[in-house]
Design an enzyme around this catalytic site. Structure first.
Site, PDB file in Angstrom:
ATOM      1  N   ASP A 122      -0.778  -9.632  15.041  1.00 59.61           N
ATOM      2  CA  ASP A 122      -0.532  -9.850  16.478  1.00 59.61           C
ATOM      3  C   ASP A 122      -1.045  -8.643  17.249  1.00 59.61           C
ATOM      4  OD1 ASP A 122       0.388 -10.488  19.014  1.00 59.61           O
ATOM      5  OD2 ASP A 122       2.516 -10.552  18.480  1.00 59.61           O
ATOM      6  N   GLU A 182      -2.620 -13.591  16.402  1.00 60.88           N
ATOM      7  CA  GLU A 182      -1.894 -13.905  17.637  1.00 60.88           C
ATOM      8  C   GLU A 182      -2.425 -13.096  18.817  1.00 60.88           C
ATOM      9  OE1 GLU A 182       2.315 -13.728  16.922  1.00 60.88           O
ATOM     10  OE2 GLU A 182       2.830 -13.582  19.039  1.00 60.88           O
ATOM     11  N   ASP A 190       0.415 -16.591  22.446  1.00 61.14           N
ATOM     12  CA  ASP A 190       1.771 -16.218  22.825  1.00 61.14           C
ATOM     13  C   ASP A 190       1.772 -16.045  24.349  1.00 61.14           C
ATOM     14  OD1 ASP A 190       4.067 -14.714  23.465  1.00 61.14           O
ATOM     15  OD2 ASP A 190       3.874 -13.284  21.850  1.00 61.14           O
ATOM     16  N   LYS A 206       8.165 -18.895  23.017  1.00 57.20           N
ATOM     17  CA  LYS A 206       9.322 -18.061  23.361  1.00 57.20           C
ATOM     18  C   LYS A 206       9.927 -18.715  24.596  1.00 57.20           C
ATOM     19  CE  LYS A 206       7.220 -13.753  21.747  1.00 57.20           C
ATOM     20  NZ  LYS A 206       6.526 -12.519  22.167  1.00 57.20           N
ATOM     21  N   LYS A 239       1.674  -5.975  13.533  1.00 56.33           N
ATOM     22  CA  LYS A 239       1.175  -5.614  14.863  1.00 56.33           C
ATOM     23  C   LYS A 239      -0.075  -4.766  14.696  1.00 56.33           C
ATOM     24  CE  LYS A 239       4.316  -7.372  17.676  1.00 56.33           C
ATOM     25  NZ  LYS A 239       3.985  -8.304  18.760  1.00 56.33           N
ATOM     26  N   GLY A 283       9.948 -13.987  19.070  1.00 55.66           N
ATOM     27  CA  GLY A 283      11.131 -13.184  19.368  1.00 55.66           C
ATOM     28  C   GLY A 283      10.804 -12.087  20.358  1.00 55.66           C
ATOM     29  N   LYS A 305       4.379 -10.564   9.924  1.00 60.05           N
ATOM     30  CA  LYS A 305       3.474 -10.369  11.062  1.00 60.05           C
ATOM     31  C   LYS A 305       3.246  -8.890  11.243  1.00 60.05           C
ATOM     32  CE  LYS A 305       4.392 -10.972  15.928  1.00 60.05           C
ATOM     33  NZ  LYS A 305       4.772 -11.929  16.990  1.00 60.05           N
ATOM     34  N   SER A 311       8.494  -9.405  12.119  1.00 56.23           N
ATOM     35  CA  SER A 311       7.408  -8.815  12.890  1.00 56.23           C
ATOM     36  C   SER A 311       7.477  -7.301  12.691  1.00 56.23           C
ATOM     37  CB  SER A 311       7.578  -9.187  14.365  1.00 56.23           C
ATOM     38  OG  SER A 311       6.628  -8.529  15.162  1.00 56.23           O
TER      39      SER A 311
HETATM   40  O1  OSB Z   1       4.306 -10.273  20.869  1.00 55.57           O
HETATM   41  O2  OSB Z   1       5.713 -11.290  19.685  1.00 55.57           O
HETATM   42  C1  OSB Z   1       5.439 -10.347  20.411  1.00 55.57           C
HETATM   43  C2  OSB Z   1       8.440  -7.971  20.652  1.00 55.57           C
HETATM   44  C3  OSB Z   1       8.302  -7.517  21.939  1.00 55.57           C
HETATM   45  C4  OSB Z   1       7.235  -7.952  22.698  1.00 55.57           C
HETATM   46  C5  OSB Z   1       6.295  -8.840  22.152  1.00 55.57           C
HETATM   47  C6  OSB Z   1       6.446  -9.318  20.861  1.00 55.57           C
HETATM   48  C7  OSB Z   1       7.513  -8.845  20.081  1.00 55.57           C
HETATM   49  C8  OSB Z   1       7.733  -9.197  18.693  1.00 55.57           C
HETATM   50  C9  OSB Z   1       9.170  -9.071  18.206  1.00 55.57           C
HETATM   51  O3  OSB Z   1       6.845  -9.467  17.913  1.00 55.57           O
HETATM   52  C10 OSB Z   1       9.611 -10.114  17.273  1.00 55.57           C
HETATM   53  C11 OSB Z   1      11.107 -10.003  17.023  1.00 55.57           C
HETATM   54  O4  OSB Z   1      11.897 -10.211  17.978  1.00 55.57           O
HETATM   55  O5  OSB Z   1      11.475  -9.703  15.903  1.00 55.57           O
HETATM   56 MG    MG Z   2       3.168 -11.910  20.261  1.00 49.65          MG
END
Ligand code: OSB
Ligand code: MG
Length: 375
Positions: free
Chosen positions: A192, A217, A242, A266, A166, A294, A164, A138
């Protein structure tokens, strides 16, 4: 039979190798709540609370979770004789709303304890069927499309099987398009948004629709299903939920409403392993793929995620990067490693979570501790 004699809460402070930016905020220093539980005959097991420092992902934080565990979870869990860890989450739901991450930290430690005491791996205890899992990365929001392209290319070269990206308004189409162009049409890309859009501002998501993404996402509000269903009708790209999926009931609602076609599970967000397995099963029955998300976990939370991701319907690579992606030094031994093809091994031959917690390191990074036992 499962009894929990004491519960030790610890806050540890770990510095990420680089800041991680999502649409709602940036994390540099992780404040992580670890839970260590003590069973019969001195057996011990660890859990990790995935609540963040501020309530920008969900409503919980490390500080609200600390209070919830100390004042409401611990009194229900301590001293009771449980038939097994599957009894804990339903008991925590009685007249006790929300606080899923607080509940999950203890519930998941209890599953690990049960596995440890039975001498089987956590993966086996949960119903896992794989001895290795494929993972992705991510990538946080970067300062320019070029900077993102560089990170994405490095990730693909390193072996990650899903990238992924952001996104947020102003850092979306140009960024994703640049990566698609640089890495080619076969690269496994997704985006995401962490709730950064509304139906009114969704035009840029329609532009993303032409970029061959695996999924988009959580584009809309953290607790929304109806508008996601509306948006899914406008998009070819599958929506993955999510934040909106907090239980197996919500997963059924998503399916019934057509609010999404994939779920990021999660375990912290849904109250632990029992609900994670229930969501997994509901999705499997409806042909909906799932993957393990994660929350920038330490090696303890990562162990729990690796075990969960070994279940059969986790068919999409998870956000489960190896330890080296996050920390100079993780708190577990061995650290989590990934090979050049993007595999992480599930420690199926070892009892419990399959890695040892480095007590000395944990001690060094502990900033607060509280031991809770029956008086
Ligand atoms: O939306 O998936 C998410 C981290 C913090 C809060 C939200 C998210 C995330 C990640 C991290 O995408 C993924 C990782 O732990 O590598
Ligand atoms: Mg997410």
């Amino acid at each position: 039979m499962l009894r929990i004699a004491s519960l030790t809460l610890r806050e540890i402070s770990l510095t990420l190798k680089e800041p991680f930016q999502i649409s709602s905020g940036t994390t540099t220093q992780r404040r992580i709540l670890l839970v260590e539980i003590e069973g019969a005959a001195g057996a011990r097991a660890w859990g990790e609370c995935t609540a963040g420092e501020i309530p920008n992902y969900g409503p919980e934080t490390i500080d609200t979770a600390w209070i919830a565990i100390r004042d409401w979870v611990a009194p229900r869990v301590l001293g009771h004789t449980w038939g097994g860890p599957e009894e804990i989450q339903p008991a925590l739901e009685i007249n006790f709303r929300g606080h899923n991450m607080a509940k999950a930290a203890v519930e998941m430690a209890a599953w690990a304890l049960a596995a440890e005491m039975e001498g089987i791996s956590l993966s086996e205890k949960l119903g896992g069927t794989r001895d290795r899992i494929r993972v992705g990365i991510s990538l946080g929001i970067q300062k320019s499309p070029a900077a993102l392209v560089e990170k994405a290319r490095a990730a693909l070269d390193r072996g990650y099987r899903k990238i992924k990206i952001k996104i947020k308004p102003g850092a979306d189409v140009a960024y994703v398009r640049a990566v698609r162009k640089a890495l080619g049409s076969d690269a496994p890309l997704m985006a995401d948004a962490n709730n950064a859009y509304t139906l009114e501002t969704a035009e840029s998501l329609e532009e993303l629709d032409d970029l061959g993404l695996m999924m988009i996402e959580q584009p809309l509000a953290w607790d929304d299903l109806l508008r996601h269903a509306e948006l899914q009708k406008r998009l070819q790209t599958p929506i993955c939920l999510d934040e909106s999926i907090t239980s197996a009931d919500r997963a059924e609602d998503m399916i019934a409403l057509g609010a999404g076609k994939i779920i990021n599970i999660k375990p912290g967000r849904v109250g632990g392993f029992l609900q994670s397995i229930a969501i997994h099963d509901v999705c499997a029955a409806h042909g909906i793929p799932v993957w393990c998300g994660g929350m920038l976990e330490s090696g303890v939370g990562r162990a729990h995620n690796v075990a969960l991701a070994s279940l059969p319907n986790f068919t999409v690579p998870g956000d489960i990067s190896p330890s080296e992606r996050y920390w100079d030094e993780d708190i577990v031994d061995p650290e989590w490693t990934m090979d050049r093809e993007g595999w992480i091994e599930v420690p199926v031959e070892k009892p419990g979570i399959g890695v040892a917690v480095d007590q000395e390191h944990v001690e060094d990074v502990t900033v607060r501790r509280e031991i809770i036992r029956l008086q």
